[in-house]
Design a protein around this motif. Sequence first.
Motif, PDB file in Angstrom:
ATOM      1  N   LEU A 454       0.830  -1.204   0.000  1.00 55.52           N
ATOM      2  CA  LEU A 454       0.000   0.000   0.000  1.00 55.52           C
ATOM      3  C   LEU A 454       0.864   1.254   0.000  1.00 55.52           C
ATOM      4  N   ASP A 455       0.470   2.237  -0.805  1.00 56.12           N
ATOM      5  CA  ASP A 455       1.098   3.557  -0.754  1.00 56.12           C
ATOM      6  C   ASP A 455       0.461   4.295   0.424  1.00 56.12           C
ATOM      7  N   VAL A 456       1.020   4.083   1.600  1.00 50.53           N
ATOM      8  CA  VAL A 456       0.364   4.465   2.847  1.00 50.53           C
ATOM      9  C   VAL A 456       0.050   5.953   2.903  1.00 50.53           C
ATOM     10  N   ASP A 457       1.039   6.794   2.640  1.00 46.63           N
ATOM     11  CA  ASP A 457       0.837   8.240   2.786  1.00 46.63           C
ATOM     12  C   ASP A 457      -0.248   8.748   1.847  1.00 46.63           C
ATOM     13  N   ALA A 458      -0.179   8.335   0.587  1.00 45.09           N
ATOM     14  CA  ALA A 458      -1.151   8.818  -0.393  1.00 45.09           C
ATOM     15  C   ALA A 458      -2.549   8.282  -0.097  1.00 45.09           C
ATOM     16  N   PHE A 459      -2.638   7.024   0.327  1.00 45.89           N
ATOM     17  CA  PHE A 459      -3.942   6.412   0.584  1.00 45.89           C
ATOM     18  C   PHE A 459      -4.665   7.115   1.731  1.00 45.89           C
ATOM     19  N   TYR A 460      -3.956   7.309   2.843  1.00 47.78           N
ATOM     20  CA  TYR A 460      -4.633   7.913   3.994  1.00 47.78           C
ATOM     21  C   TYR A 460      -4.837   9.417   3.819  1.00 47.78           C
ATOM     22  N   ALA A 461      -3.997  10.056   3.012  1.00 48.66           N
ATOM     23  CA  ALA A 461      -4.233  11.469   2.712  1.00 48.66           C
ATOM     24  C   ALA A 461      -5.520  11.631   1.916  1.00 48.66           C
ATOM     25  N   ARG A 462      -5.795  10.694   1.008  1.00 48.92           N
ATOM     26  CA  ARG A 462      -7.037  10.752   0.235  1.00 48.92           C
ATOM     27  C   ARG A 462      -8.239  10.454   1.122  1.00 48.92           C
ATOM     28  N   LEU A 463      -8.090   9.509   2.075  1.00 49.78           N
ATOM     29  CA  LEU A 463      -9.196   9.215   2.988  1.00 49.78           C
ATOM     30  C   LEU A 463      -9.531  10.422   3.863  1.00 49.78           C
ATOM     31  N   GLU A 464      -8.538  11.219   4.198  1.00 46.45           N
ATOM     32  CA  GLU A 464      -8.801  12.423   5.000  1.00 46.45           C
ATOM     33  C   GLU A 464      -9.779  13.349   4.270  1.00 46.45           C
ATOM     34  N   ARG A 465      -9.731  13.332   2.945  1.00 47.33           N
ATOM     35  CA  ARG A 465     -10.579  14.240   2.161  1.00 47.33           C
ATOM     36  C   ARG A 465     -11.907  13.607   1.764  1.00 47.33           C
ATOM     37  N   THR A 466     -11.915  12.266   1.566  1.00 49.32           N
ATOM     38  CA  THR A 466     -13.074  11.659   0.892  1.00 49.32           C
ATOM     39  C   THR A 466     -13.799  10.606   1.710  1.00 49.32           C
ATOM     40  N   LEU A 467     -13.326  10.259   2.893  1.00 46.33           N
ATOM     41  CA  LEU A 467     -13.907   9.135   3.629  1.00 46.33           C
ATOM     42  C   LEU A 467     -15.392   9.353   3.928  1.00 46.33           C
ATOM     43  N   ASP A 468     -16.189   8.318   3.644  1.00 43.04           N
ATOM     44  CA  ASP A 468     -17.588   8.278   4.070  1.00 43.04           C
ATOM     45  C   ASP A 468     -17.686   7.436   5.342  1.00 43.04           C
ATOM     46  N   PHE A 469     -17.271   6.175   5.252  1.00 43.35           N
ATOM     47  CA  PHE A 469     -17.226   5.320   6.447  1.00 43.35           C
ATOM     48  C   PHE A 469     -16.365   4.095   6.163  1.00 43.35           C
ATOM     49  N   VAL A 470     -15.936   3.449   7.234  1.00 44.81           N
ATOM     50  CA  VAL A 470     -15.220   2.182   7.160  1.00 44.81           C
ATOM     51  C   VAL A 470     -15.966   1.188   8.041  1.00 44.81           C
ATOM     52  N   ILE A 471     -16.300   0.021   7.499  1.00 41.18           N
ATOM     53  CA  ILE A 471     -16.900  -1.052   8.281  1.00 41.18           C
ATOM     54  C   ILE A 471     -15.785  -2.025   8.645  1.00 41.18           C
TER      55      ILE A 471
END
Length: 621
Positions: A454-471
Amino acid sequence: MSAASTSRHFASYGPLASAARNLTRQSCLKAPYATLRGAPQPLATEDGIPPSDNDFILSILRANPSLRDSKNYLASFGPKPVPAPSKSSPQAAAGPTQDQTALTRSQKRARQLEALQASPIVQSILDPVKRRTALVKLQGPFTDTQLDSVSRGLIYLKKLGLVSVIVVENDEFVRGDHGERAAITEETMRIVRTLERLGAPARPVLGALVRLGPDPDALEEDSRIPSPEAHTRPFDLVTLRSALRAGEIPVISPLALDSFCRSVRVDANDVIGALAKGMVDAASLDRAEGSRNAAEEEGISDDVDLTPMRLMIINREGGVPSYARHGLPHLLINLESEYEYIHDTFQAPWRDTHRTALANLALARTCLAHMPPTSSAVMVSHRSPSSLIGNLITNKPAVSSSLPHALLQGNRRLTPATPTLLRRGLEIRVLREPEAIDRTKLTALLQQSFGRTLDVDAFYARLERTLDFVIVAGDYVGAAVVTREGAGDPVTYLDKFAVLPSHQGDGTVDFLWVALHDESYGLGLSFSANPNGGRGGQGEACDLVWRSRGNNPVNKWYFERSSGHTRMGDWVLFWCDAEKPLKEEESRRNGAGLSFVEDWERGRLARWKDVVIDIPSAWAK
């Protein structure tokens, strides 16, 4: 439900549909755009007719096990090793002789039969090496015909390596009645006679194997799960061991020893709960003491592993009724997250039609708390004993609980006799804030599941902007990551759906997808109010969209659960229609049916493609 509503979804079941399903899948992959509205209804395979002798093989075929199911079965029951032909033999070196090329038809048939018998898979089915146990609650009363049918199912399981430990119960016996003890003894002997008449050696156990009262030496356990009202010690199981080693099916009367060493009648659930824990403890003691010799460890012993693999409750009621299916049975129950909710939604009329359903639900939770995590329980009516074979081989429900609700409602395989499968299960949580995510555990889950970095930094930076929810299932053994993509009216996008390889096939995938349904495209409907830690069914549904590589083997599973799909170069775009608006529109039209594309759905595919194709990869290059 009208045919028009159900026609928006499609799936095929049963061996007769396999070729058609494969052909359909190939055609769908080649098509630039496909939707599953208007497709044919699923084929029915459960005819409700008691199995005959020939139905043994048919029952195995009906199970339609996947490659993973077959591997799991072989791992549990271990095929005998078949020696490979010697490479130095004259025939191998010189090729076929003239006599071999001139074989008669009967000789060729004989050789084919020999080759078939040498197959390790066939050998493992017809002569399993490892024999394991199942705890069976035989909850009558049954007529002679019904008992014959149930007994045949148990005999088939024994042929597959699963030996039943039967505990007798009869709902018509009056507790405390003067003749109850004699009636229990006669019922036990009746079951023994039936098994032996059908060719299975059986042994009546008319004495007590368990002792009244909770186990005084038990370690502190989950306070939510009540301890059985009886317990047993390894030395109490001598009779049980003797029967199993002799190849006999033990049939046990529901008796226990009180503090004065008197044999008294008790509830069969207390006996089964005590046996579940006692048999697991005894098997653990066997391993700890090294009582198994080297031959047993290599899988060539005729001894039986006492650890129960299954709990089977065979009765006249069938499974646990579900509010979401208008009283038809639950297909799969996650006891960890659904137990209390099932109690809360259990309707008053069911207390008459399914008087022991909740007691059996509690029994399943008690037993599975002691049994291995891979074990399961099944509640099944006497009308469908052949389904026990499918449960043994696949360890899955008769119909997947994660299939579209409209398809389940219109499925002819879903009847009052459909079994309910119960798993110990996992806690399900819905996280809506990026800070609530355990990034280390989620990263490990995604990398193990996808086998990529996983490209950790890029993945979680995108989740900071777009996350709806995680189950999240359990301690990050599975997760569904949903984001909101695009400007204006964002697209609800399933970014990642992952389950650890060690939990694939244990129900986690279905538990996770049902929770995903309830939080997105199924939101707002009464049957979406499941205890998943989310909105509880309150809110407005939205279309769910995701993409997958065209060669992804998981696409077969996605095809069955999506409303439609379309090709995007090397990708396949899947979507699930928001269910609530469609149901409201169908109701407004008084059942006149739905069109393939409703007015508010026009143009959405082009927009989805534009948004989804630009979502960057989450993987390191």
